[in-house]
Design a protein around this motif. Structure first.
Motif, PDB file in Angstrom:
ATOM      1  N   GLU A   1       0.796  -1.118  -0.081  1.00  0.00           N
ATOM      2  CA  GLU A   1       0.191   0.111   0.005  1.00  0.00           C
ATOM      3  C   GLU A   1       0.811   1.118  -0.071  1.00  0.00           C
ATOM      4  OE1 GLU A   1      -2.967   0.649   3.177  1.00  0.00           O
ATOM      5  OE2 GLU A   1      -3.831  -1.438   2.539  1.00  0.00           O
ATOM      6  N   ARG A   2       2.155   1.014   0.628  1.00  0.00           N
ATOM      7  CA  ARG A   2       2.928   2.343   0.838  1.00  0.00           C
ATOM      8  C   ARG A   2       4.018   2.307  -0.404  1.00  0.00           C
ATOM      9  NH1 ARG A   2       5.563   2.595   6.352  1.00  0.00           N
ATOM     10  NH2 ARG A   2       6.171   4.676   5.813  1.00  0.00           N
ATOM     11  N   GLY A   3       3.731   1.364  -1.305  1.00  0.00           N
ATOM     12  CA  GLY A   3       4.629   1.333  -2.204  1.00  0.00           C
ATOM     13  C   GLY A   3       6.105   0.561  -2.042  1.00  0.00           C
ATOM     14  N   LEU A   4       6.164  -0.347  -0.828  1.00  0.00           N
ATOM     15  CA  LEU A   4       7.414  -0.736  -0.506  1.00  0.00           C
ATOM     16  C   LEU A   4       7.404  -2.288  -0.732  1.00  0.00           C
ATOM     17  CD1 LEU A   4       7.279   1.320   2.859  1.00  0.00           C
ATOM     18  CD2 LEU A   4       8.638   1.699   0.706  1.00  0.00           C
ATOM     19  N   HIS A   5       8.704  -2.678  -0.949  1.00  0.00           N
ATOM     20  CA  HIS A   5       8.829  -4.283  -1.350  1.00  0.00           C
ATOM     21  C   HIS A   5       9.016  -4.947   0.225  1.00  0.00           C
ATOM     22  CE1 HIS A   5      10.151  -2.710  -5.215  1.00  0.00           C
ATOM     23  NE2 HIS A   5      11.280  -2.491  -4.521  1.00  0.00           N
ATOM     24  N   THR A   6       8.706  -6.209   0.526  1.00  0.00           N
ATOM     25  CA  THR A   6       8.823  -6.793   1.501  1.00  0.00           C
ATOM     26  C   THR A   6       9.778  -8.201   1.353  1.00  0.00           C
ATOM     27  OG1 THR A   6       6.588  -6.483   1.862  1.00  0.00           O
ATOM     28  CG2 THR A   6       7.631  -8.210   3.324  1.00  0.00           C
TER      29      THR A   6
END
Lengths: 268, 268
Positions: free
Chosen positions: A159-164
Motif C-alpha cells: 500500500e505504501r509502495g514498499l517491497h517486503t
C-alpha cells in the motif's frame, strides 16, 4: 571485554578483516548458530581457519547459561560469533546488557546482512524496502495456512509502495525435541507455494538463494510458478515487491529472468 | 568480469576477507566516494594497504563515462568499489546493467551497511525498522524547512509501530560548483535541530556517530536536547524510534544514556 562479531553470510571468508583480527586475538570464542547458519563452512573449518577453539552454544546455553560467557569476558577478551550480522536477535542484545550490568566493556564488529544482499543481488532499491517479516514453518506457528501477520505486512508495505523481504524459517535440529535432529531450512519454492495458496499466486515474487555465496541465484516469476521450481541448497529468501521502478524492472529481467508480461504488469 | 565490492563502514579493515581477495586479484580497480565515504582512511592508504591502484571517479565519471570501466571489465577482472555496501545507489545498478548488456559477467561482494550498524549499536530491533529516509541539506532541496516527505515517512512508520533511520546528507566538495571544495557532512545535532523546529522537539531521537569505527557514539535524548550537543567527526545518522519494547528501552538507557523519564514516556 566482550566483542560481538558478525560472520557474514556464507563461509569463513565472509567475515570482515577487522572481525577476523578481533576473533584471532580473543582469549575465548563462543558462537550460536540457532538464529542463522553459515552454509559454506562448518564449525570445524571455521575454527581451523582462524586457529581458535569455538564453543558453540544452543539457545539454552546462551539464554539460560550466559555466566560462562560473561566470566570469560570478565577475565580477558571473549568473542561471541553469529552468522550474518550480530545483534539481530534479542538474545544478543540481552547478552550485551548483562555484560554491561557486570561492568564488562562490549564492542560490536558488524557483519554483512541478508537484507543488503537481497537488495544488491536483485537490483531492488534498498530504500524501497518496508518492514521485513519471517515465514515460520507451519508446525511452528500452529495455525492453518500463512500467518495473518505475514500477509498483513506484505499488504501494508505494498500500500505504501514498499517491497517486503520475507526471511524463511530455519530450525536447527536439536531445537525440535522428539523430531529427527537434521537441520531444516524452508525453501523459496515452499514459501512461494504458501503465498500462492493463501494470498495471490499471480503476484510477482523473487527468490534469492545462497546470497553471499559464489553462485547466488535470483529468480523472478509469479508465485505459483516459483512454487513449481527447485532452488537447491539453502539459505533461501523470498521478496514480494511493490510496483517496480524502471531500473528495478530492468534488473529483475536481466538478473532474475522475469517474464516480460509479468514485468509489464508490475511496473509503474 | 566486473566485481562490485562493498568496502564497509570505516577504514581499510572494514572490507570482508572475500572482498579483499577479490580486490587484490583484480587487474583494475575503480571507486566512487560521492554516495558515501570511508572516514577512517584515505584513498592513498586504501590503495597502499591493498597494493592496488584505485581510479576514483566522480559522478559524471561513472554515469556518463562508464566505457572505461566496462572496457577494463571486458579485458580482464575489474573491481568497482563503494563505501558501505554496493548497489545501494541506482548508479551501481545501472552500471551492472550496462555490463550485462555487453555480455560481461558481474559479481557482487557485499559490504556492511549503516543500517545494520544503526540497529546493532543502539539495540533497536532490526525487524522493527520501516522505510528509511534521507535528510538533505536545506540548499539541496530548495524548500523551507524539513521536506514533507521526510516527516511523512517518520509519521507513517510510527503509525505502524516502526522506527525510522534517517540518513544525513553528505556532499562531496567537487559536486557543488561555485562553492568551496570541502566535503560537507550533515551532523546529528543539525538534523535533530531541524526536526525539533519542524516536527516535535520533545520526541525521542537517537544519534549514532561514527558507526563501524572503534569508538562509535550512541546518544538518546529529546530532539531539542540532541540539537544542543556536539557529536564530533562524521559520519552521523539519526534514528526516530517508535514506541520501545522493554529490551530496546534498556539498551537505549545502557548504551545511549537516555534520560529515564523519556524512556518511560516512550515504552509500550
Amino acid at each position: 571485554m566482550l566483542t560481538f562479531i558478525g560472520l557474514g553470510l556464507y563461509d569463513e571468508r565472509s567475515i570482515t578483516v577487522e572481525g577476523r583480527e578481533a576473533l584471532r586475538s580473543a582469549d575465548r570464542a563462543f558462537a550460536e548458530f540457532y538464529t542463522s547458519k553459515l552454509i559454506g563452512t562448518t564449525v570445524e573449518e571455521l575454527a581451523d581457519h582462524h586457529d581458535v577453539d569455538i564453543d558453540v552454544r544452543d539457545r539454552a546455553g546462551v539464554e539460560q547459561d550466559a555466566e560462562a560467557i560473561l566470566d570469560a569476558a570478565d577475565d580477558g577478551d571473549a568473542a561471541f560469533l553469529t552468522a550474518g550480522d550480530t545483534m539481530i536477535s534479542t538474545t544478543h542484545v540481552d547478552l550485551r546488557l548483562r555484560a554491561h550490568e557486570r561492568g564488562i566493556e562490549t564492542r560490536i564488529v558488524h557483519g554483512v546482512t541478508a537484507q543488503s544482499a537481497a537488495s544488491g543481488l536483485t537490483g531492488l532499491q534498498n530504500y524501497r524496502f518496508g518492514k521485513a517479516t519471517t515465514l515460520p514453518f507451519p508446525y511452528a506457528h500452529g495455525a492453518d495456512g500463512t500467518p495473518k501477520s505475514v500477509v498483513d505486512t506484505i499488504g501494508d508495505n505494498r500500500e505504501r509502495g514498499l517491497h517486503t523481504l520475507v526471511y524463511l524459517d530455519i530450525k536447527v535440529g536439536y531445537e525440535r525435541a522428539g523430531v529427527d535432529a537434521d537441520d531444516e531450512y524452508m525453501t523459496g519454492e515452499f514459501a512461494a507455494g504458501e503465498f500462492a495458496r493463501d494470498w495471490d499466486g499471480d503476484a510477482l515474487g523473487v527468490v534469492v538463494a545462497r546470497a553471499g555465496s559464489p553462485e547466488p541465484v535470483v529468480a523472478a516469476d509469479r508465485l505459483s510458478a516459483l512454487a513449481e521450481r527447485e532452488f537447491g541448497d539453502p539459505l533461501h529468501m523470498l521478496i514480494v515487491p511493490a510496483s517496480l521502478h524502471d531500473l528495478e524492472a530492468e534488473a529483475l529481467s536481466a538478473f532474475g529472468d522475469a517474464p516480460s508480461d509479468l514485468i509489464d504488469e508490475n511496473t509503474v
